[in-house]
Write an enzyme that holds these catalytic residues in place. Structure first.
Site, PDB file in Angstrom:
ATOM      1  N   TYR A  50     -35.666  35.044  -0.909  1.00 21.18           N
ATOM      2  CA  TYR A  50     -35.922  35.047   0.536  1.00 21.18           C
ATOM      3  C   TYR A  50     -35.485  33.723   1.144  1.00 21.18           C
ATOM      4  CZ  TYR A  50     -38.235  39.105   2.509  1.00 21.18           C
ATOM      5  OH  TYR A  50     -38.483  40.338   3.044  1.00 21.18           O
ATOM      6  N   GLU A  52     -35.340  33.188   5.073  1.00 19.03           N
ATOM      7  CA  GLU A  52     -35.256  33.338   6.529  1.00 19.03           C
ATOM      8  C   GLU A  52     -34.952  32.007   7.197  1.00 19.03           C
ATOM      9  OE1 GLU A  52     -38.424  35.683   5.785  1.00 19.03           O
ATOM     10  OE2 GLU A  52     -38.231  36.962   7.576  1.00 19.03           O
ATOM     11  N   ASP A 195     -14.429  43.462  18.586  1.00 14.84           N
ATOM     12  CA  ASP A 195     -14.902  43.957  17.291  1.00 14.84           C
ATOM     13  C   ASP A 195     -13.646  44.260  16.462  1.00 14.84           C
ATOM     14  OD1 ASP A 195     -15.733  45.453  15.140  1.00 14.84           O
ATOM     15  OD2 ASP A 195     -17.061  46.769  16.286  1.00 14.84           O
ATOM     16  N   THR A 221     -16.788  43.606  10.335  1.00 12.37           N
ATOM     17  CA  THR A 221     -17.362  43.915   9.035  1.00 12.37           C
ATOM     18  C   THR A 221     -16.479  43.238   7.996  1.00 12.37           C
ATOM     19  OG1 THR A 221     -16.110  45.965   9.089  1.00 12.37           O
ATOM     20  CG2 THR A 221     -18.450  46.135   9.575  1.00 12.37           C
ATOM     21  N   LYS A 224     -13.771  46.320   5.079  1.00 11.86           N
ATOM     22  CA  LYS A 224     -12.665  47.235   5.380  1.00 11.86           C
ATOM     23  C   LYS A 224     -11.376  46.565   4.897  1.00 11.86           C
ATOM     24  CE  LYS A 224     -15.078  49.634   9.134  1.00 11.86           C
ATOM     25  NZ  LYS A 224     -16.259  48.867   9.547  1.00 11.86           N
ATOM     26  N   ARG A 230     -19.883  45.109   1.566  1.00  8.25           N
ATOM     27  CA  ARG A 230     -20.423  45.493   2.871  1.00  8.25           C
ATOM     28  C   ARG A 230     -21.094  44.282   3.485  1.00  8.25           C
ATOM     29  NH1 ARG A 230     -19.897  50.399   4.085  1.00  8.25           N
ATOM     30  NH2 ARG A 230     -18.693  51.332   2.421  1.00  8.25           N
TER      31      ARG A 230
HETATM   32  N1  DSN Z   1     -17.876  53.839   9.691  1.00  9.36           N
HETATM   33  C1  DSN Z   1     -16.815  52.967  10.125  1.00  9.36           C
HETATM   34  C2  DSN Z   1     -15.482  53.628  10.041  1.00  9.36           C
HETATM   35  O1  DSN Z   1     -15.336  54.501   9.207  1.00  9.36           O
HETATM   36  O2  DSN Z   1     -14.586  53.278  10.752  1.00  9.36           O
HETATM   37  C3  DSN Z   1     -17.071  52.412  11.462  1.00  9.36           C
HETATM   38  O3  DSN Z   1     -18.319  51.809  11.445  1.00  9.36           O
END
Ligand code: DSN
Length: 426
Positions: A50, A52, A195, A221, A224, A230
């Site tokens: 933890y 925080e 984003d 994110t 990707k 993640r």
């Molecule tokens: N779930 C993601 C995507 O597949 O593009 C977006 O958050």
């Protein structure tokens, strides 16, 4: 005791998933295969801790190691994308965007984003999402040709004077024109959120314009095209103020406002194992090999696009400049849902997707969305893309013939034997 002995059910499911990934073609454009090093950091004892607060300002003892981990992740993010401030604690993309809304808007304020069904994202103002219920959401869309309608974006912005304009999306195959979005935001005095979740790896590899330095705040994110675990990163320019100093809402104060939106606003303890894995992925993304990777993602996507066009498929916007293709199946005898199923049986994982102005419903839309980040990680190049396009065409054409689909899956299994899941890092 190891997992296999202690929990054979979960162990078997993990094994099965590894086999599914190895013997298939993962073509969901938001997915990728991480390195062994990223997986090792994710599976580490850091998950037990933890912490925080932020490095040097925690509410728990024993943070001397996780402080250094988080600082490394923040510094690597800042260096990679050229930001002066980064927060790496948002648990994933939705909470990252939520933190920006929380930091910059009050409930009821007007926000504006790209319609989900035109390639946006739930958190960009969908009526059923927090962003469309807590806030007054106005949505812009794409033109008939599939390109984002900048004229509509501008006129809606002037009409509704949003506090925040959200840009980026999840099913847009073209370049995001951050500088043009910023011009519109400035005309109406709105904050601009970029984003860049889908294209962050392309930005890191120099294949897509960087929104950092243009947008007021950038979210992404990490799992990707960036090929990490993640997770999420929020970036801006400016520096956080000292703890407990009251700050006004302003562009300069975005770092402080977002840090405080994450904690105490929205989250508790950061996921330290995830932060460490993000740091590992960011180090990988700084290597010269990652530039080649980003370039090959786009070359592969363009090759796939050319092949599919030559076979009579319609692509939204006519092609791609990124990692992603959106096929409009409207001229074929198959829906998006049927296409997703047929390709799945052939070992090619994609997702059904609406196309802009789709005459069909989201649960059975006209489109399928696919992309090349994961196949490129496995080392596939133009030659393999031609083979894959051929398989896609045969699977869609023979969607009612299970035997034909099984035969294609056998070919996929044979082909993928030569392409391991782990990326080449040098
Ligand atoms: N779930 C993601 C995507 O597949 O593009 C977006 O958050």
């Amino acid at each position: 005791m190891k997992l296999q002995q202690q929990d054979p059910q979960i162990y078997d499911l993990i094994k099965k998933e590894i086999t599914r990934q190895k013997e298939g073609l993962e073509m969901i454009p938001s997915e990728n295969h991480t390195s062994e090093a990223v997986l090792e950091a994710l599976g580490s004892r850091l998950t037990d801790k933890y912490s925080e607060g932020y490095p040097g300002m925690r509410y728990y003892g024993g943070c001397e190691n996780v402080d250094v981990v988080e600082n490394l992740a923040r510094d690597r993010a800042k260096e990679l994308f050229g930001a002066s401030w980064a927060n790496v604690q948002a648990h994933s993309g939705c909470p990252a965007n939520q933190a920006v809304y929380f930091a910059l808007c009050d409930p009821g304020d007007t926000v504006m984003g790209l319609k989900l069904f035109h390639g946006g994202h739930m958190t960009h103002g969908l009526k059923l999402n927090f962003s469309g219920t807590i806030y007054h959401s106005v949505q812009y869309g794409c033109r008939e040709d599939g390109f984002i309608d900048l004229d509509e974006m501008r006129s809606l912005a002037h009409e509704h004077k949003p506090k925040l304009i959200v840009t980026g999306g999840s099913a847009y195959p073209q370049i995001y024109e951050w500088a043009k979005y910023k011009e519109i935001a400035d005309e109406v005095g709105a904050y601009l959120l970029a984003d860049m979740s889908h294209v962050a790896g392309l930005v890191a590899g120099g294949m897509h314009p960087n929104p950092v330095g243009i947008a007021d705040v950038v979210t992404t994110t990490t799992h990707k095209t960036l090929r990490g675990p993640r997770g999420a990163i929020i970036m801006a320019n400016g520096n956080p103020s000292t703890p407990l100093t009251k700050v006004e809402r302003s562009k300069e104060n975005i770092p402080t406002l977002v840090d405080r939106a994450i904690i105490p606003g929205l989250q508790g303890g950061p996921h330290n194992h995830q932060t460490a894995a993000i740091a590992v992925a960011l180090k990988e993304a700084r290597q010269p090999a990652f530039k080649n990777y980003a370039k090959q993602i786009v070359v592969n996507a363009k090759t796939l696009a050319e092949e599919l066009l030559s076979k009579g498929y319609q692509l939204v916007t006519g092609g791609t400049e990124t990692h992603l293709l959106l096929i409009n199946l409207g001229n074929k005898d198959i829906t998006g849902k049927q296409g997703e199923k047929a390709l799945g049986l052939a070992g090619i994982t994609v997702n059904k997707n609406t196309i802009p102005h789709d005459p069909r419903k989201p649960f059975d839309p006209s489109g399928i969305r696919l992309g090349t980040p994961a196949l490129t990680t496995r080392g596939m190049k133009e030659a393999e893309m031609r083979v894959v396009a051929n398989m896609i065409d045969r699977a869609l054409t023979n969607h009612g013939d299970e035997n034909a689909l099984t035969r294609i899956h056998d070919e996929v299994k044979e082909m993928t034997k030569n392409f391991p899941l782990s990326p080449k890092l040098a």
